[in-house]
Design an enzyme around this catalytic site. Structure first.
Site, PDB file in Angstrom:
ATOM      1  N   HIS A 191      35.044  38.900  47.942  1.00 16.53           N
ATOM      2  CA  HIS A 191      36.242  38.305  47.350  1.00 16.53           C
ATOM      3  C   HIS A 191      36.361  36.810  47.597  1.00 16.53           C
ATOM      4  CE1 HIS A 191      37.254  42.477  46.490  1.00 16.53           C
ATOM      5  NE2 HIS A 191      37.756  41.918  45.416  1.00 16.53           N
ATOM      6  N   GLU A 433      33.882  52.015  37.849  1.00 13.75           N
ATOM      7  CA  GLU A 433      33.331  51.281  38.997  1.00 13.75           C
ATOM      8  C   GLU A 433      32.565  52.181  39.947  1.00 13.75           C
ATOM      9  OE1 GLU A 433      36.132  47.985  40.319  1.00 13.75           O
ATOM     10  OE2 GLU A 433      37.512  49.645  40.033  1.00 13.75           O
ATOM     11  N   ASN A 456      30.954  44.889  39.903  1.00 13.16           N
ATOM     12  CA  ASN A 456      30.882  44.506  41.325  1.00 13.16           C
ATOM     13  C   ASN A 456      30.853  45.745  42.208  1.00 13.16           C
ATOM     14  OD1 ASN A 456      31.269  42.042  40.220  1.00 13.16           O
ATOM     15  ND2 ASN A 456      33.407  41.849  40.817  1.00 13.16           N
ATOM     16  N   ASP A 457      31.767  46.665  41.912  1.00 11.84           N
ATOM     17  CA  ASP A 457      31.779  47.896  42.694  1.00 11.84           C
ATOM     18  C   ASP A 457      30.732  48.885  42.211  1.00 11.84           C
ATOM     19  OD1 ASP A 457      33.708  47.681  44.783  1.00 11.84           O
ATOM     20  OD2 ASP A 457      35.222  47.467  43.231  1.00 11.84           O
ATOM     21  N   CYS A 504      33.941  43.575  33.150  1.00 12.43           N
ATOM     22  CA  CYS A 504      34.780  42.566  33.813  1.00 12.43           C
ATOM     23  C   CYS A 504      34.272  42.214  35.206  1.00 12.43           C
ATOM     24  CB  CYS A 504      36.235  43.019  33.876  1.00 12.43           C
ATOM     25  SG  CYS A 504      36.469  44.469  34.918  1.00 12.43           S
TER      26      CYS A 504
HETATM   27  C1  PEP Z   1      34.557  45.088  39.938  1.00 11.56           C
HETATM   28  O1  PEP Z   1      34.476  45.876  40.884  1.00 11.56           O
HETATM   29  O2  PEP Z   1      33.600  44.789  39.196  1.00 11.56           O
HETATM   30  C2  PEP Z   1      35.833  44.425  39.654  1.00 11.56           C
HETATM   31  C3  PEP Z   1      35.955  43.647  38.603  1.00 11.56           C
HETATM   32  O3  PEP Z   1      36.857  44.603  40.538  1.00 11.56           O
HETATM   33  P1  PEP Z   1      36.970  43.811  41.942  1.00 11.56           P
HETATM   34  O4  PEP Z   1      35.909  42.755  41.968  1.00 11.56           O
HETATM   35  O5  PEP Z   1      38.332  43.252  42.014  1.00 11.56           O
HETATM   36  O6  PEP Z   1      36.721  44.901  42.937  1.00 11.56           O
HETATM   37 MG    MG Z   2      36.271  46.627  41.768  1.00 11.73          MG
END
Ligand code: PEP
Ligand code: MG
Length: 579
Positions: A191, A433, A456-457, A504
């Site tokens: 993050h 995710e 990302n997840d 996303c």
């Molecule tokens: C993801 O996991 O790709 C996502 C967009 O959510 P975050 O990065 O907030 O976990």
């Molecule tokens: Mg995520």
């Protein structure tokens, strides 16, 4: 002059004095003292209590009496605890009997009390555990004194250097003065990286031992394009970087010129470019950079830089502000993704052993319905102001999705009873995710208005690689064949169900993946706002036919390395400046 190499996670160049901060997580290791140190430790405890009481008294006096006395009441409760002699005695007794440091004794006793509170069934009393953690933090801040630096009261531009930064810390940065971030830990989608990209400040993670090699006040150059930190650079290097920084800004400026042009491929396919935001004011940046709406509003950041939980009114105001910028363009409110590295751990007596596999995100919401409903109430109320959509994060099975939707319907009924207007046809989507969601996307798609792939997840859960751990960052890659197959499945299933599907995750902000995503069938991308012009430039330079061919070739490849090399070569031909 010393040069350190890490992972570049947010582009740009910054030259400033550095400020070292350490973790907000005040977990204090057990340290012993000599018997002769007892008296001094007890005196330190007395001083810490005295200073904390002084601070709180000032804070209490400065509060407005009119605001239903709420904040004032909180300070008053904290003061009552601190004036309680038996509390101080328990702490000093522990120092005396076990010969431990003042900070360790404070931490142990206050956490014991917090744990006791949190187990009480009455919600009002159990919530007081949060107050005890706050008191613990205040005392520890006094005890640790000058060893910690305060990031809330900056007066000059700095580069922040830390072992790692929690989302709470990054959310609290004074954006006027923080000009760069460099951390020992972290990965591309931690993050810290995401917030830095959103704020448009250069950042480098995975520098391993940077915090051990620098002192507060050193001058540093952060090269967020190459992942380099230069500590105490000589004059020639500073001049060289100043020139490089000017060139970089020129390139950014040139790309900004395409912001008003549409994101259409050379053969006429329109791609929708949306922005990811954490704070309402970033919505303006999305539009400035040429985005057409918000595809991911990370609303949990509303919880991270404040002292008390946001009220329904706080939620509503944040959503209304965001919608105010976007007018009738889409605003996708992702319901709070708390847990894992965000917010909940510091409130627990014992942290979860595997927080990323624990009570996170939609799971946390489904166990904290009061909090969840407050957010949904505000989001629905705001839905009449523009094109609001609601998106549930980290859905891992159909039941969870149905439960979340049912709660939303409950809140709709409440609004009906209160005669409050909301959009009854609001679009409800989910984030894909987890591998389980990706593999059952065809089922989930039947009940969702749209899917958004959170790479990302999805990457970390598919490859069993922690997205924030620098030790395994080389294994974390969107180009892994397993990840790509899951993404392809989700896109195909969404197309079959005739619902929208977007990406996303940070993969969508990385130039080398754009042709591949288009070739896999993606037509909506939500990304970090500063990258919109670069990604638009790529879209405008390719044909869907080229992208389809590239995707076919990539899906025939079996190794991440081969795929990465192929994608880089292909993108470099289109946008050499991106590398
Ligand atoms: C993801 O996991 O790709 C996502 C967009 O959510 P975050 O990065 O907030 O976990
Ligand atoms: Mg995520």
């Amino acid at each position: 002059m010393e040069i350190k190499k890490g992972i570049a996670v947010s582009p740009g160049i910054s030259i400033a004095k550095l400020l070292i901060i350490d973790s907000e997580d005040y977990r204090i290791p057990r340290r012993s003292i000599m018997p002769v140190q007892r008296t001094a430790e007890v005196q330190r405890i007395r001083n810490a209590f005295k200073d904390a009481i002084g601070q709180l008294t000032e804070l209490e006096a400065a509060q407005d009496d009119t605001e239903e006395g709420k904040i004032k009441d909180i300070f008053a409760v904290h003061l009552r605890f601190l004036h309680d002699r038996s509390l101080r005695k328990r702490i000093t007794d522990l120092v005396d009997s076990k010969l431990v440091t003042a900070e360790y004794a404070v931490s142990v006793i206050l956490r014991e009390i917090a744990s006791h509170f949190s187990k009480i069934k009455d919600a009002y009393i159990s919530e007081r555990a949060t107050d005890i953690y706050d008191i613990e933090r205040r005392l520890l801040r006094q005890l640790l004194g000058g060893k910690r630096e305060d990031i809330e009261h900056l007066t000059e531009e700095v580069v922040i250097v830390a072992r790692e930064l929690s989302p709470t810390q990054t959310a609290g940065f004074n954006r006027k003065f923080v000009k760069g971030l460099a951390t020992d830990a972290g990965g591309r989608t931690s993050h810290t990286a995401i917030v830095a990209r959103s704020l448009g400040i250069p950042a480098i993670v995975a520098l391993e031992d940077l915090t051990e090699c620098v002192s507060g006040g050193d001058t540093v150059i952060i090269d967020g394009n190459r992942g380099i930190v230069i500590v105490n650079p000589d004059q020639a290097t500073i001049q060289q970087y100043e020139a490089y920084s000017r060139e970089f800004l020129l390139l950014e400026h040139r790309l900004d010129e395409i912001r008003t042009k549409p994101a259409i491929t050379r053969d006429g396919t329109k791609i929708t470019l949306l922005g990811n935001i954490e704070f309402p004011d970033e919505a303006e940046l999305v539009l400035q950079k040429g985005g057409e709406g918000i595809g991911l509003y990370r609303t949990e950041f509303l919880y991270l830089n404040r002292k008390s939980e946001p009220t329904e009114k706080d939620h509503y105001q944040a959503y209304a502000e965001t919608i105010g910028f976007l007018k009738q363009r889409p605003v996708t409110i992702r319901t709070m993704d708390l847990g894992a590295d965000k917010y909940t751990q510091s409130k627990r007596f014992a942290p979860e052993p595997n927080p990323f596999l624990g009570l996170r995100s939609i799971r946390f919401c489904l166990q904290n319905l009061t909090m969840f409903k407050i957010q949904l109430h505000a989001a629905l109320r705001a839905s009449v102001l523009g094109d609001v959509r609601i998106m549930f994060p980290l859905i891992s099975n159909l039941q969870e999705m149905k439960q979340a939707t049912m709660i939303l319907r409950d809140v709709m009924e409440d609004l009906d009873e209160e005669s409050i207007a909301y959009n009854k046809n609001i679009q409800i989507g989910i984030m894909v995710e987890t591998p389980s969601a990706a593999l059952t996307a065809s089922t989930l798609a039947r009940d969702a208005d749209f899917l958004s792939i959170g790479t990302n997840d999805l990457i970390q859960y598919t490859l069993a690689v922690d997205r924030g751990n620098e030790l395994v960052s080389a294994l974390y890659s969107a180009a892994d064949p397993a990840v790509l197959r899951l993404i392809r499945t989700v896109i195909q299933d969404a197309h079959k169900a005739q619902i929208d599907v977007s990406v996303c995750g940070e993969m969508a902000s990385e130039p080398e993946y754009i042709m591949l995503l288009l070739g896999l069938g993606i037509r909506t991308i939500s990304l970090t706002p500063p990258m919109i012009p670069e990604i638009k430039q790529i879209i405008r330079s390719v044909t869907i036919q080229d992208c389809n061919n590239l995707a076919r070739t990539i899906l025939g490849m079996n190794t991440e390395r081969q795929i990465t090399r192929y994608l880089r070569d292909a993108t470099q031909k289109i946008l050499p400046e991106a590398f």
